[in-house]
Design an enzyme around this catalytic site. Structure first.
Site, short mmCIF file in Angstrom:
data_model
loop_
_atom_site.label_atom_id
_atom_site.label_comp_id
_atom_site.label_asym_id
_atom_site.label_seq_id
_atom_site.Cartn_x
_atom_site.Cartn_y
_atom_site.Cartn_z
N THR A 323 -4.34 1.93 7.56
CA THR A 323 -4.00 1.04 6.45
C THR A 323 -3.54 1.84 5.23
O THR A 323 -3.68 3.08 5.17
CB THR A 323 -5.20 0.17 6.06
OG1 THR A 323 -6.21 1.00 5.47
CG2 THR A 323 -5.78 -0.54 7.28
N CYS A 324 -3.06 1.13 4.23
CA CYS A 324 -2.59 1.79 3.02
C CYS A 324 -3.71 2.02 2.02
O CYS A 324 -3.45 2.39 0.87
CB CYS A 324 -1.45 0.99 2.38
SG CYS A 324 -1.91 -0.68 1.89
N ASP A 325 -4.94 1.80 2.42
CA ASP A 325 -6.10 1.99 1.55
C ASP A 325 -6.65 3.40 1.74
O ASP A 325 -6.96 3.81 2.86
CB ASP A 325 -7.17 0.95 1.91
CG ASP A 325 -8.28 0.88 0.89
OD1 ASP A 325 -8.51 1.89 0.19
OD2 ASP A 325 -8.92 -0.17 0.79
N ASN A 363 -4.03 -5.40 6.56
CA ASN A 363 -2.73 -4.73 6.67
C ASN A 363 -2.03 -5.00 7.99
O ASN A 363 -1.11 -4.27 8.38
CB ASN A 363 -2.85 -3.22 6.47
CG ASN A 363 -2.52 -2.76 5.06
OD1 ASN A 363 -2.66 -1.58 4.76
ND2 ASN A 363 -2.09 -3.64 4.19
#
EC number: 4.1.1.17
Length: 385
Positions: A323-325, A363
């Site tokens: 994910t982009c986290d 996501n």
């Protein structure tokens, strides 16, 4: 998130399946034989009734396999879990041992025929009486103690201290309920002494309340083999059997394992999307099937090389989710062969608990394939029964 098994031939081992079918999505590889072996080990070794905590893995296939293997009682924590079990076994005994319930949930439990309710608060006991739980039904008072030995402690949220537990036992007995006690030593507990300490405390509380317990439910907390070895269950079983001596009149025993029954019956394969030096970017992470890693640590991880090349000397890697986290990182560093590369698979062992039912789709990730294997280890002499 419950998903149907994918349409493919059953493979002998996880490595065989990954070699034949590949793909991009993570794969949850289930070995029914391993589940049955662990179930049999509990039934042979535990000195009382063995029930299953549905929250650990609510897959209908798992519930059905346990029923077929002789499981007759289940610990349910919600009306949805009651309905799940009832759809598979109309005769199953239900223990509703989540001690905080709405009035609507109590009504659902009565309708489902719940046989045992836990309490750790006077208001919750009053609520059961007011909602019509019938006298003669089992009420299990849940005790908490400051006992170490587990990966994390359940007593921070649930449980009555000994003084309150004594009061609840007295009140429940006067109200005409069949009184029992229960506790949970904490997740992934490896110390047999934790169960003994709780059992001795339960005996003291019951004696002070002047009641004889109809049953003592020693809960869950039994360890799984997250390091790749078979967990040491027999010393815990022996300690529990000996712990009955603390009671003037020994009560019947029950346990409610979840993780220890199902975790070692599954492995989770996740593909390496990219390598950047000592950092690996994976096809799943903490928002998906690896959600337990931040709280309980990373289990044993094995490399299944995409081209079957020989493994190099190990080195430590940081494992990042897709994910982009930036929080999507497994804790610490994980030792893997130094030649791990994009396209390889990482096989996370002991993956059968708290993956099904917990995975999110943040996501757009979180979906996974399902497959069955005949055994979980390439070495046929290895057993996690």
């Amino acid at each position: 998130m419950l998903q149907a098994p994918i349409d493919c031939a059953r493979a002998e081992t996880p490595e065989d399946w990954l070699t034949r079918h590949g793909g991009e999505a993570p794969v949850l590889l289930y070995c029914p034989a391993a589940l049955m072996a662990r179930h049999d080990r509990f039934r042979r070794g535990f000195p009382g009734a063995v029930t299953y905590a549905v929250k650990a893995n609510p897959d209908p296939a798992v519930i059905a396999a346990l029923v077929q293997g002789g499981m007759t009682a289940f610990d349910v924590a919600s009306p949805a879990e009651m309905a799940l079990v009832r759809a598979i076994s109309a005769e199953a005994v239900l223990h509703y041992h989540n001690p905080v319930r709405s009035r609507g949930e109590i009504a659902a439990g009565i309708a489902a025929g719940v046989a045992s309710w836990s309490v750790d608060d006077a208001g919750e006991l009053d609520k059961l009486v007011a909602c019509g739980v019938a006298p003669g039904t089992e009420i299990a008072v849940r005790l908490k103690l400051p006992v170490a030995g587990a990966a994390y402690d359940f007593g921070a949220k649930f449980g009555a201290d000994p003084a309150l537990a004594q009061q609840l036992l007295t009140r429940a007995a006067k109200a005409g309920f069949k009184v029992s006690m229960t506790f949970h030593v904490g997740t992934q507990c490896t110390d047999p002494g934790a169960w003994v300490a709780y059992m001795q405390a339960c005996a003291r509380v019951a004696r002070a309340a002047g009641v004889r317990l109809a049953r003592l439910n020693v809960g869950g907390g039994f360890p799984s083999g997250r390091d790749g070895g078979a967990p040491a269950l027999e010393p815990i079983f022996a300690a529990i059997a000996a712990g009955r001596d603390a009671f003037d009149t020994p009560s019947e025993l029950a346990c409610e394992p979840g993780r220890a029954l199902v975790a070692d019956a599954m492995a989770y394969a996740v593909r390496v999307k990219a390598r950047r030096g000592a950092a690996l970017y994976l096809g799943d992470g903490i928002y998906g099937g690896l959600s337990e890693c931040p709280s309980i640590g990373v289990p044993r991880v094995d490399l299944v090389a995409d081209d079957r090349r020989a493994a190099a000397a190990p080195r430590a890697f940081a494992l990042w989710g897709p994910t982009c986290d930036s929080l999507d990182r497994l804790p610490g560093e994980t030792a893997l062969p130094g030649n791990v590369a994009e396209g390889d698979w990482l096989l996370f062992r002991s993956a059968g608990a708290y993956l099904v039912g917990v995975t999110t789709c943040f996501n757009g990730y979180g979906t996974y394939d399902r497959a069955e294997v005949e055994r979980l280890w390439t070495d046929p002499s290895r057993s996690l029964g």
